[in-house]
Design a protein around this motif. Structure first.
Motif, short mmCIF file in Angstrom:
data_model
loop_
_atom_site.label_atom_id
_atom_site.label_comp_id
_atom_site.label_asym_id
_atom_site.label_seq_id
_atom_site.Cartn_x
_atom_site.Cartn_y
_atom_site.Cartn_z
N GLN A 171 0.87 -1.18 0.00
CA GLN A 171 0.00 0.00 0.00
C GLN A 171 0.90 1.22 0.00
OE1 GLN A 171 -3.03 -0.21 3.06
NE2 GLN A 171 -3.34 -2.40 2.74
N MET A 180 -4.18 6.41 -2.92
CA MET A 180 -3.48 5.24 -2.42
C MET A 180 -3.37 4.22 -3.55
SD MET A 180 -1.98 3.76 0.17
CE MET A 180 -2.61 4.60 1.63
N VAL A 182 -2.64 0.34 -4.25
CA VAL A 182 -2.52 -1.00 -3.67
C VAL A 182 -2.04 -1.94 -4.76
CG1 VAL A 182 -3.72 -2.89 -2.53
CG2 VAL A 182 -4.36 -0.53 -2.00
#
Length: 245
Positions: A171, A180, A182
């Protein structure tokens, strides 16, 4: 990081644009069905989408209950390569392999979102995401994953170096977008016995400060697409590029 090139053997198994929205409680399933009625010729197959909710009560005994309620519809194109989810909490659009190009994928998603938006009038946009699920088919034998991947699990030299399977998740904050990233990576079932298949799943999302207007949404998604592509290029090597070019 360089931008993603157009690969003749693109490893994308699914591309997804997801827009989560807060709708008025007055918006019901009949409104979503109206959207389906508008696109039924192009997307003839329709399935109900449910959410499962459970409750557990701990007292002298443990009791649990579960209920499901319908929150929308999942519809597929005639060739079953495009998938739309129109829900009471948002909208998503997917393209399955073979993936053509961003422009076609984006334009169809934007057209469909405009229909959804014109019927549901979202009060707020709570999440934007672009996800690319890739499967890299690497010819056997593989001496070292480092030949193909720049982001991979490193095994201590004090342990045997053979891997029969793994799952890794990273992450990574993307401060320039307030997003973000991932990254999920794993060994998955290969299409043939001659290769080992690596899942490279890149999910980039934003959950705050999202403009609730057409221009703002798609400008941000354009930036997110570029950044997701850059992340893909940062994860692979020239040897992988030769495989998918």
């Amino acid at each position: 990081m360089e931008a993603r090139k157009h690969y003749s053997h693109a490893p994308i198994t699914e591309a997804v644009i997801n827009i989560q929205a807060q709708l008025s409680p007055k918006v019901k399933l009949d409104v979503l069905w109206q959207m389906y009625s508008n696109i039924q010729t192009e997307y003839p197959k329709c399935e109900d989408v449910f959410i499962l909710q459970g409750q557990m009560i701990v007292a002298a005994t443990v009791e649990s209950t579960a209920t499901q309620s319908q929150i929308g519809y999942r519809v597929l194109s005639s060739d079953q390569k495009h998938i739309i989810e129109m829900r009471l909490d948002g909208f998503s659009f997917s393209r399955l392999a073979p993936y053509d190009c961003w422009e076609n994928f984006r334009d169809e998603a934007q057209r469909l979102w405009s229909i959804y938006q014109s019927l549901t009038y979202p009060q707020a946009i709570t999440r934007l995401a672009i996800r690319y699920i890739n499967r890299l088919d690497i010819p056997l034998p593989v001496g070292d994953l480092q030949e193909y991947l720049r982001t991979f699990p490193e095994v201590s030299g004090d342990l045997p170096q053979g891997l029969s399977g793994y799952f890794m998740q990273l992450q990574i904050p993307q401060d320039n977008l307030g997003a973000m990233l991932v990254i999920n990576q794993a060994i998955v079932t290969p299409p043939t016995e001659e290769v080992v298949s690596i899942l490279l799943d890149l999910d980039l999302f934003v959950e705050q400060n999202i403009a609730n207007n057409e221009l703002g949404i798609w400008e941000l998604l354009e930036q997110m697409h570029t950044q997701n592509n850059q992340a893909f290029e940062a994860c692979i090597t020239e040897r992988t590029r030769e495989l998918i070019n």
